[in-house]
Write a protein that holds these residues in place. Structure first.
Motif, PDB file in Angstrom:
ATOM      1  N   ILE A  59      15.394  15.147  85.990  1.00 40.69           N
ATOM      2  CA  ILE A  59      15.425  14.255  87.157  1.00 40.69           C
ATOM      3  C   ILE A  59      14.415  13.120  86.991  1.00 40.69           C
ATOM      4  O   ILE A  59      14.717  11.961  87.322  1.00 40.69           O
ATOM      5  N   LEU A  60      13.236  13.417  86.464  1.00 38.26           N
ATOM      6  CA  LEU A  60      12.244  12.366  86.231  1.00 38.26           C
ATOM      7  C   LEU A  60      12.718  11.362  85.181  1.00 38.26           C
ATOM      8  O   LEU A  60      12.554  10.147  85.351  1.00 38.26           O
ATOM      9  N   TRP A  62      15.805  10.715  84.445  1.00 37.29           N
ATOM     10  CA  TRP A  62      16.886   9.955  85.069  1.00 37.29           C
ATOM     11  C   TRP A  62      16.312   8.850  85.968  1.00 37.29           C
ATOM     12  O   TRP A  62      16.781   7.715  85.936  1.00 37.29           O
ATOM     13  N   ALA A  63      15.301   9.192  86.761  1.00 35.96           N
ATOM     14  CA  ALA A  63      14.706   8.201  87.663  1.00 35.96           C
ATOM     15  C   ALA A  63      14.020   7.081  86.879  1.00 35.96           C
ATOM     16  O   ALA A  63      14.061   5.924  87.288  1.00 35.96           O
ATOM     17  N   LEU A  64      13.401   7.428  85.760  1.00 33.34           N
ATOM     18  CA  LEU A  64      12.699   6.413  84.972  1.00 33.34           C
ATOM     19  C   LEU A  64      13.645   5.460  84.254  1.00 33.34           C
ATOM     20  O   LEU A  64      13.401   4.257  84.205  1.00 33.34           O
ATOM     21  N   SER A  67      18.632   5.648  86.555  1.00 33.21           N
ATOM     22  CA  SER A  67      19.048   5.482  87.951  1.00 33.21           C
ATOM     23  C   SER A  67      19.568   4.058  88.184  1.00 33.21           C
ATOM     24  O   SER A  67      19.347   3.167  87.368  1.00 33.21           O
ATOM     25  N   ARG A  69      18.415   1.910  90.136  1.00 42.98           N
ATOM     26  CA  ARG A  69      17.217   1.056  90.149  1.00 42.98           C
ATOM     27  C   ARG A  69      16.119   1.749  89.342  1.00 42.98           C
ATOM     28  O   ARG A  69      15.195   2.333  89.906  1.00 42.98           O
ATOM     29  N   PRO A  70      16.205   1.685  88.010  1.00 40.91           N
ATOM     30  CA  PRO A  70      15.255   2.443  87.188  1.00 40.91           C
ATOM     31  C   PRO A  70      13.840   1.893  87.289  1.00 40.91           C
ATOM     32  O   PRO A  70      13.632   0.696  87.523  1.00 40.91           O
ATOM     33  N   VAL A  71      12.881   2.771  87.110  1.00 41.00           N
ATOM     34  CA  VAL A  71      11.475   2.364  87.109  1.00 41.00           C
ATOM     35  C   VAL A  71      11.196   1.510  85.878  1.00 41.00           C
ATOM     36  O   VAL A  71      10.508   0.492  85.953  1.00 41.00           O
TER      37      VAL A  71
END
Length: 123
Positions: A59-60, A62-64, A67, A69-71
């Motif tokens: 999940i981290l 994917w979020a980075l 996603s 709106r990726p980090v």
């Protein structure tokens, strides 16, 4: 009867396609598969650590990178490599649980949806 909401100036609603829904389902299945793998394959106390830790890491990541709106914005090929790495990890997890058919089916669906989505994003 539902009405179409009046458009708000300056606000664009994202267009959600079938492939977006399938990709979301693939991600949920990947996270659930890694949790199952962690809890079912490892002995206590490692089953708790891996059963919770592996999905959290996915999940981290994917979020980075993956996603909407990726980090961290990265090159599309690096983004595809990260996504492929997640899919390979889930496939290997299924294979290690002696479920080669499920792992291969997951890999096929995940890679095909990734390719279709990637082509759409590039073109």
């Amino acid at each position: 009867m539902p009405q179409d909401p009046t458009p708000v100036p300056g606000v664009e609603r994202p267009v959600i396609t079938v492939i977006d829904v399938i990709r979301a389902v693939v991600l949920v299945v990947a996270v659930a598969s890694l949790a199952l793998w962690g809890f079912a394959t490892w002995d206590l106390p490692w089953s708790i650590v891996v059963g919770i830790g592996a999905p959290v890491v996915v999940i981290l990541v994917w979020a980075l990178f993956l996603s909407p709106r990726p980090v961290l914005r990265v090159h599309p090929f690096l983004r595809a490599a990260v996504e492929l790495l997640i899919y390979v990890g889930v496939t290997i997890a299924w294979w290690s649980m002696d479920q080669a058919l499920i792992g291969s089916a997951f890999a096929l669906v995940a890679i095909v949806t990734g390719l279709i989505s990637g082509r759409r994003a590039l073109g």
